[in-house]
Design an enzyme around this catalytic site. Structure first.
Site, PDB file in Angstrom:
ATOM      1  N   ASN A  10       0.875  -1.168   0.000  1.00 24.35           N
ATOM      2  CA  ASN A  10       0.000   0.000   0.000  1.00 24.35           C
ATOM      3  C   ASN A  10       0.914   1.220   0.000  1.00 24.35           C
ATOM      4  OD1 ASN A  10      -1.803   2.023   0.389  1.00 24.35           O
ATOM      5  ND2 ASN A  10      -2.494   1.368   2.439  1.00 24.35           N
ATOM      6  N   LYS A  12       0.136   4.217  -0.374  1.00 21.64           N
ATOM      7  CA  LYS A  12      -0.527   5.410   0.170  1.00 21.64           C
ATOM      8  C   LYS A  12      -0.273   6.617  -0.744  1.00 21.64           C
ATOM      9  CE  LYS A  12      -0.357   3.310   4.693  1.00 21.64           C
ATOM     10  NZ  LYS A  12      -0.308   3.450   6.129  1.00 21.64           N
ATOM     11  N   HIS A  96      -9.721   1.186   4.785  1.00 26.02           N
ATOM     12  CA  HIS A  96      -8.449   1.422   5.472  1.00 26.02           C
ATOM     13  C   HIS A  96      -8.673   2.401   6.623  1.00 26.02           C
ATOM     14  CE1 HIS A  96      -4.360   2.660   6.319  1.00 26.02           C
ATOM     15  NE2 HIS A  96      -3.974   1.531   5.728  1.00 26.02           N
ATOM     16  N   GLU A  98      -7.051   4.835   7.656  1.00 27.46           N
ATOM     17  CA  GLU A  98      -6.840   6.249   7.308  1.00 27.46           C
ATOM     18  C   GLU A  98      -8.063   6.812   6.590  1.00 27.46           C
ATOM     19  OE1 GLU A  98      -3.100   5.573   5.363  1.00 27.46           O
ATOM     20  OE2 GLU A  98      -2.225   5.111   7.316  1.00 27.46           O
ATOM     21  N   GLU A 168      -5.470  -4.667  10.586  1.00 31.03           N
ATOM     22  CA  GLU A 168      -4.462  -3.637  10.841  1.00 31.03           C
ATOM     23  C   GLU A 168      -4.839  -2.880  12.108  1.00 31.03           C
ATOM     24  OE1 GLU A 168      -2.309  -2.437   6.952  1.00 31.03           O
ATOM     25  OE2 GLU A 168      -4.114  -1.244   7.087  1.00 31.03           O
ATOM     26  N   GLY A 174       2.200   2.632  10.967  1.00 33.21           N
ATOM     27  CA  GLY A 174       3.156   3.733  10.829  1.00 33.21           C
ATOM     28  C   GLY A 174       3.812   4.159  12.135  1.00 33.21           C
ATOM     29  N   SER A 212       3.296  -1.698  10.650  1.00 32.55           N
ATOM     30  CA  SER A 212       4.732  -1.692  10.930  1.00 32.55           C
ATOM     31  C   SER A 212       5.432  -3.014  10.589  1.00 32.55           C
ATOM     32  CB  SER A 212       4.987  -1.298  12.388  1.00 32.55           C
ATOM     33  OG  SER A 212       4.511   0.014  12.631  1.00 32.55           O
ATOM     34  N   GLY A 233       2.850  -0.859   4.442  1.00 32.07           N
ATOM     35  CA  GLY A 233       2.870   0.559   4.097  1.00 32.07           C
ATOM     36  C   GLY A 233       4.299   1.029   3.880  1.00 32.07           C
ATOM     37  N   GLY A 234       4.872   1.669   4.893  1.00 33.15           N
ATOM     38  CA  GLY A 234       6.192   2.295   4.801  1.00 33.15           C
ATOM     39  C   GLY A 234       7.269   1.429   4.161  1.00 33.15           C
TER      40      GLY A 234
HETATM   41  P1  13P Z   1       2.853   0.705   7.833  1.00 35.55           P
HETATM   42  O1  13P Z   1       3.405  -0.570   7.273  1.00 35.55           O
HETATM   43  O2  13P Z   1       3.582   1.934   7.379  1.00 35.55           O
HETATM   44  O3  13P Z   1       2.704   0.640   9.328  1.00 35.55           O
HETATM   45  O4  13P Z   1       1.374   0.875   7.237  1.00 35.55           O
HETATM   46  C1  13P Z   1       0.504  -0.195   7.320  1.00 35.55           C
HETATM   47  C2  13P Z   1      -0.686   0.101   6.486  1.00 35.55           C
HETATM   48  O5  13P Z   1      -1.466   0.984   6.792  1.00 35.55           O
HETATM   49  C3  13P Z   1      -0.861  -0.666   5.252  1.00 35.55           C
HETATM   50  O6  13P Z   1      -2.133  -0.484   4.745  1.00 35.55           O
END
Ligand code: 13P
Length: 249
Positions: A10, A12, A96, A98, A168, A174, A212, A233-234
């Site tokens: 992802n 983002k 999600h 967010e 999640e 994050g 994470s 994500g990251g």
């Molecule tokens: P991180 O891996 O940056 O914590 O993000 C997870 C996420 O929201 C994937 O959708």
């Protein structure tokens, strides 16, 4: 039965066109030897076209980060299933945290999106998860149960094997804090039980963990019973880290 395993990126709101190209040109050089793991990239809407072209000769698949549930019309700023499909996009992340917390996506909207995607033969990646306060107050099961029951309300009696659930925990996204192995194992089991209670075959559904995930903790996390892959994500923004995560699944 062995469920399909997934490694989903992802991205983002990151990566413009040149960054997308640079990542995927490097990805193309990687040997995707782990045939049992599907890789899916979810770029921003603006990079879907570029990503689709660069993935043309790859086994990796394309996903979007959102979709609207109406077919067309006066919905300024929204994107339909038809538009996504035209670009070769099969997968879509919905719900999600967010989108829920920043953009007000409700359980009912997640349900509408899920219904629309399945009716268009697209594959939803349904995100669920509790906040820190909800976990501390012992509300995790209640929250996940509500999120899933509303989202899957109209799927009863249908085949949901092509739907991915991504657990999640909001407090792990994050933050560099991952849930403990026991928490993840218990929660994934709890999610399967919620499905079974709602009349689905909970043992068939692929449940990913997200929050994470890094190249450093992926091996340990992938060994947890009931974890069928990751939503990253990251760490998915670095091609070597994402490849290392994939290799540990
Ligand atoms: P991180 O891996 O940056 O914590 O993000 C997870 C996420 O929201 C994937 O959708």
């Amino acid at each position: 039965m062995r469920r399909i395993r997934y490694c989903v990126a992802n991205w983002k709101m990151n990566f413009n066109c040149s960054e997308t190209k640079s990542f995927l040109e490097n990805w193309e050089k990687k040997d995707l030897i782990n045939k049992e793991v599907k890789t899916i990239f979810c770029p921003s809407f603006t990079e879907l076209n570029t990503t689709a072209k660069l993935l043309q000769n790859s086994n990796s698949e394309l996903g979007a980060q959102n979709v609207y549930y109406e077919s067309n019309g006066a919905y300024t700023g929204e994107i339909s299933c038809r538009m996504l499909k035209e670009l070769g996009c099969q997968w879509v992340i919905i719900g999600h945290s967010e989108r829920r917390s920043i953009f007000g996506e409700t359980d009912e909207m997640v349900c509408n999106k899920l219904d629309k995607l399945t009716s268009e033969n697209m594959y939803p990646i349904v995100c669920i998860g509790e906040t820190k306060v909800e976990r501390e107050n012992g509300k995790t099961e209640e929250v996940l149960s509500r999120q899933l029951s509303v989202a899957f309300e109209n799927q009863k009696g249908k085949n949901i094997e092509n739907i991915i659930v991504a657990y999640e925990p909001v407090w792990a996204i994050g933050t560099g804090i991952t849930a403990t192995n026991d928490m993840i194992s218990e929660t994934h089991q709890c999610i399967r039980n919620i499905f079974s209670t709602n009349g689905f075959n909970g043992s068939n559904i692929s449940i990913l963990y997200g929050g994470s995930v890094t190249n450093e903790n992926a091996a340990e996390l992938s060994g947890i019973t009931d974890v069928d892959g990751f939503l990253v994500g990251g760490a998915s923004l670095d091609v070597n880290k994402f490849y290392a995560i994939y290799n540990q699944l």
